[in-house]
Write an enzyme that holds these catalytic residues in place. Structure first.
Site, short mmCIF file in Angstrom:
data_model
loop_
_atom_site.label_atom_id
_atom_site.label_comp_id
_atom_site.label_asym_id
_atom_site.label_seq_id
_atom_site.Cartn_x
_atom_site.Cartn_y
_atom_site.Cartn_z
CE LYS A 115 11.65 -24.02 -25.84
NZ LYS A 115 11.99 -23.73 -27.28
CE LYS A 196 18.37 -23.03 -21.76
NZ LYS A 196 18.17 -24.01 -22.54
CE LYS A 199 16.77 -16.41 -28.82
NZ LYS A 199 16.52 -17.00 -30.21
#
Ligand code: AMP
Ligand code: TRP
Length: 329
Positions: A115, A196, A199
């Site tokens: 992130k 994976k 969102k």
């Protein structure tokens, strides 16, 4: 003997995808209905503040996730369902845990690395300390079990480390929690089957409330592999293997059975059946969710009463912690 305690949460950051469902939510419902555990399920809104958001949108996302929980089968009569930020003990204990966690441990976390790489200019401190808050969520309730997807195992390991560290230094206070994984702990993106499902890449997601038309279109576009055999081979056939796993998890048919059923059939026949299965599987969910969202009152009542119950347990634990570390007068 009282039942073992189980807890888990999901961040309110948008619509849930089938990875969230097969890795976590489906199992929440099954574990709840097994009657073997005392269950807590919460909406991890404090965690979700580490990503950019608008207040109006956040409010909507919280109520949407509450609707997802109930529509999928979580039941406030069986489980304590609550909103993390309503229980102030979570943030309080997180601070104490931060002082017991080394910077190195936090910087090593895969989720933080990914992130912070993505949001280079806006890496907030919360992204780094996120796992200390997650440890607090779990340890406050003496949870023995935490159902999560594979991507959360590293965070859970830190919660275990913190429980041990605290107990050793201040005396037995916390239970060391264990993960519960499903058979699909890592559902892959349908457009990039080596990554994976997440969102952050909506085109690779099947969302639980996608319409049957959307599901059909997405699955027909799903990346498959060269060749034509419908066979599980994650290394060479990542795309078809991912679709097979989704099929198996939703239908309950084992993968070897599916391989047999589709021998001699082509990808498009398999995809057509899968699209139908997914659309049918979530049809009741879609209806219930829509209905729950017509009025917010019911969802708000569930969250308020769950949060009041959770607060009682969590406050008791923080008192004990304060006493143990010598900050109570
Ligand atoms: P989040 O939306 O990050 O709060 O995730 C909610 C739950 O879904 C967590 O238990 C995750 O581990 C799980 N999860 C998220 N993505 C996937 C995926 N692609 N496959 C399996 N589980 C997932
Ligand atoms: N970090 C989890 C996720 O992103 C959500 C979460 C927050 C959680 N606190 C938790 C999961 C405690 C299990 C237990 O998916």
């Amino acid at each position: 003997m009282s039942k073992p305690i189980l807890i888990s949460g999901i961040q309110p950051t948008g619509r849930l995808h089938i990875g969230n469902y097969l890795g976590a939510l489906k199992n929440f419902v099954e574990l709840q209905n097994s009657g073997k555990y005392k269950c807590y399920f919460f909406i991890a809104d404090l965690h979700s503040l580490t990503e950019s958001f608008s207040p109006a949108e956040k409010h909507k996302q919280i109520l949407e996730l509450a609707a997802d929980y109930i529509a999928a089968g979580l039941n406030p009569k069986k489980s304590t369902i609550f909103l993390q930020s309503q229980v102030s003990a979570h943030a309080e204990l997180a601070w104490i845990f931060e002082t017991l966690t080394s910077l190195g441990e936090l910087k090593r976390m895969t989720q933080f690395k990914e992130k912070s790489e993505k949001e280079k200019e806006r890496v907030n401190a919360g992204l780094l300390t996120y796992p200390a808050l997650m440890a607090s969520d779990i340890l406050l309730y003496d949870a023995a079990f935490v159902p999560v997807g594979e991507d959360q195992l590293q965070h859970l390991e830190l919660a275990r480390t913190l429980a041990r560290k605290f107990n050793k230094r201040f005396g037995k206070t916390f239970v060391e929690p264990k993960p519960i994984l499903t058979e699909s702990p890592r559902v892959m993106s349908i457009t990039h089957p080596k990554k994976k499902m997440a969102k952050s890449e909506p085109s690779g997601c099947l969302f639980l409330d996608d319409s049957p038309q959307e599901i059909k279109a997405k699955i027909s576009r799903a990346v498959t592999d060269s060749g034509s055999e419908i066979k599980l081979d994650p290394a060479k056939k990542a795309g078809i293997s991912n679709l097979l796993r989704i099929y198996s998890s939703l239908s309950g048919e084992r993968i070897p059975m599916l391989e047999k059923k589709y021998t001699g059939k082509n990808y498009s026949e398999f995809k057509r059946d899968l699209a139908e299965l997914v659309a049918d599987y979530f049809s009741v969910f879609r209806k219930k969710k829509k209905q729950l969202q017509t009025t917010h009152y019911q969802l708000q009542t569930i969250l308020k009463s769950g949060s009041a119950k959770a607060s009682q347990i969590a406050e008791k634990k923080t008192h004990e912690v304060k006493k143990k570390i010598g900050i109570e007068i």
